[in-house]
Design an enzyme around this catalytic site. Structure first.
Site, PDB file in Angstrom:
ATOM      1  N   ASP A 237       6.770   4.256  -6.288  1.00  0.00           N
ATOM      2  CA  ASP A 237       6.078   3.184  -5.574  1.00  0.00           C
ATOM      3  C   ASP A 237       6.543   1.828  -6.119  1.00  0.00           C
ATOM      4  OD1 ASP A 237       4.291   1.371  -4.577  1.00  0.00           O
ATOM      5  OD2 ASP A 237       2.489   2.438  -5.219  1.00  0.00           O
TER       6      ASP A 237
ATOM      7  N   CYS B  57       4.138   7.450   3.254  1.00  0.00           N
ATOM      8  CA  CYS B  57       3.846   6.972   1.889  1.00  0.00           C
ATOM      9  C   CYS B  57       2.368   6.582   1.843  1.00  0.00           C
ATOM     10  CB  CYS B  57       4.780   5.843   1.487  1.00  0.00           C
ATOM     11  SG  CYS B  57       4.676   4.370   2.513  1.00  0.00           S
TER      12      CYS B  57
ATOM     13  N   ARG C 118       7.859   2.064   1.207  1.00  0.00           N
ATOM     14  CA  ARG C 118       8.804   3.182   1.188  1.00  0.00           C
ATOM     15  C   ARG C 118       9.027   3.808   2.566  1.00  0.00           C
ATOM     16  NH1 ARG C 118       5.612   6.206  -3.415  1.00  0.00           N
ATOM     17  NH2 ARG C 118       3.959   5.103  -2.275  1.00  0.00           N
TER      18      ARG C 118
HETATM   19  P1  4NP Z   1       4.055   2.080  -0.023  1.00  0.00           P
HETATM   20  O1  4NP Z   1       3.653   1.030  -1.183  1.00  0.00           O
HETATM   21  O2  4NP Z   1       3.110   3.242  -0.202  1.00  0.00           O
HETATM   22  O3  4NP Z   1       5.470   2.415  -0.348  1.00  0.00           O
HETATM   23  O4  4NP Z   1       3.868   1.350   1.290  1.00  0.00           O
HETATM   24  C1  4NP Z   1       2.353   0.621  -1.426  1.00  0.00           C
HETATM   25  C2  4NP Z   1       1.785  -0.368  -0.650  1.00  0.00           C
HETATM   26  C3  4NP Z   1       0.499  -0.798  -0.921  1.00  0.00           C
HETATM   27  C4  4NP Z   1      -0.203  -0.241  -1.955  1.00  0.00           C
HETATM   28  C5  4NP Z   1       0.353   0.751  -2.738  1.00  0.00           C
HETATM   29  C6  4NP Z   1       1.649   1.184  -2.453  1.00  0.00           C
HETATM   30  N1  4NP Z   1      -1.506  -0.702  -2.247  1.00  0.00           N
HETATM   31  O5  4NP Z   1      -2.111  -0.217  -3.234  1.00  0.00           O
HETATM   32  O6  4NP Z   1      -2.047  -1.560  -1.519  1.00  0.00           O
END
Ligand code: 4NP
Length: 169
Positions: A136, A19, A25
């Site tokens: 997300d 991700c 995720r």
């Molecule tokens: P992930 O979620 O991609 O599912 O781990 C996110 C975690 C952090 C961020 C965006 C999505 N961020 O912009 O910091």
């Protein structure tokens, strides 16, 4: 290992969930898939990992909401965030992107399109694929994290069903 060869103890199947941050995720997918592999007694046949396409959260444990939702379902999330590296394209047999942005980032790393066949979308395996994206949940509330868990549980079950028939015990 070629994409369709048998999975053995000597030649375990290597899978990485990807991700953006590697804190919501993909650690959830990794934890669910590992949990299912453990339940089915298939630990020697799989190497399971997760990674992020960004460097934002390197070294961090999974998000507390992700961990809470998973723990309610008996799934422990134990990963630390790391960044997906070009070398991982060679290393893994299956590279599963959570959304199309992650998928594009992975394809960009694959400069000569040598590994295109093993870079796939997670929701290709979901019996209810919706719009094809694992959304997300980072900026939203618990319901988003709950939804992500359910999507990933369905997808991981279908994925493992498909891979398990290739396991040669
Ligand atoms: P992930 O979620 O991609 O599912 O781990 C996110 C975690 C952090 C961020 C965006 C999505 N961020 O912009 O910091």
């Amino acid at each position: 290992m070629s994409e369709k060869s048998n999975i053995t103890k000597e030649n375990p199947f290597k899978i990485v969930f990807v991700c953006l941050g590697n804190i919501c995720r993909s650690p959830t997918a990794e934890g669910i898939f590992q949990h299912l592999v453990n339940e089915r007694g298939l630990q020697p046949y799989f190497y399971i990992d997760s990674a992020g396409t960004s460097a934002y959260h390197i070294g961090e444990p999974a998000n507390s909401k992700s961990r809470q939702v998973a723990e309610q379902q008996g799934v422990k999330l134990q990963s630390r965030a790391r960044r997906f590296e070009a070398g991982d394209l060679e290393e893994f047999d299956l590279i599963l992107a959570m959304d199309s942005e992650n998928h594009e980032n992975l394809q960009r790393l694959d400069r000569n399109s040598s590994f295109n066949g093993k870079i796939r979308m997670m929701r290709e395996y979901d019996p209810q694929p919706g719009d094809g994206e694992v959304p997300d949940p980072y900026y939203g509330g618990m319901d988003g994290f709950q939804h992500v868990f359910e999507v990933l549980k369905r997808s991981c079950e279908a994925l493992l069903d498909e891979l398990e028939v290739r396991v040669e015990k």
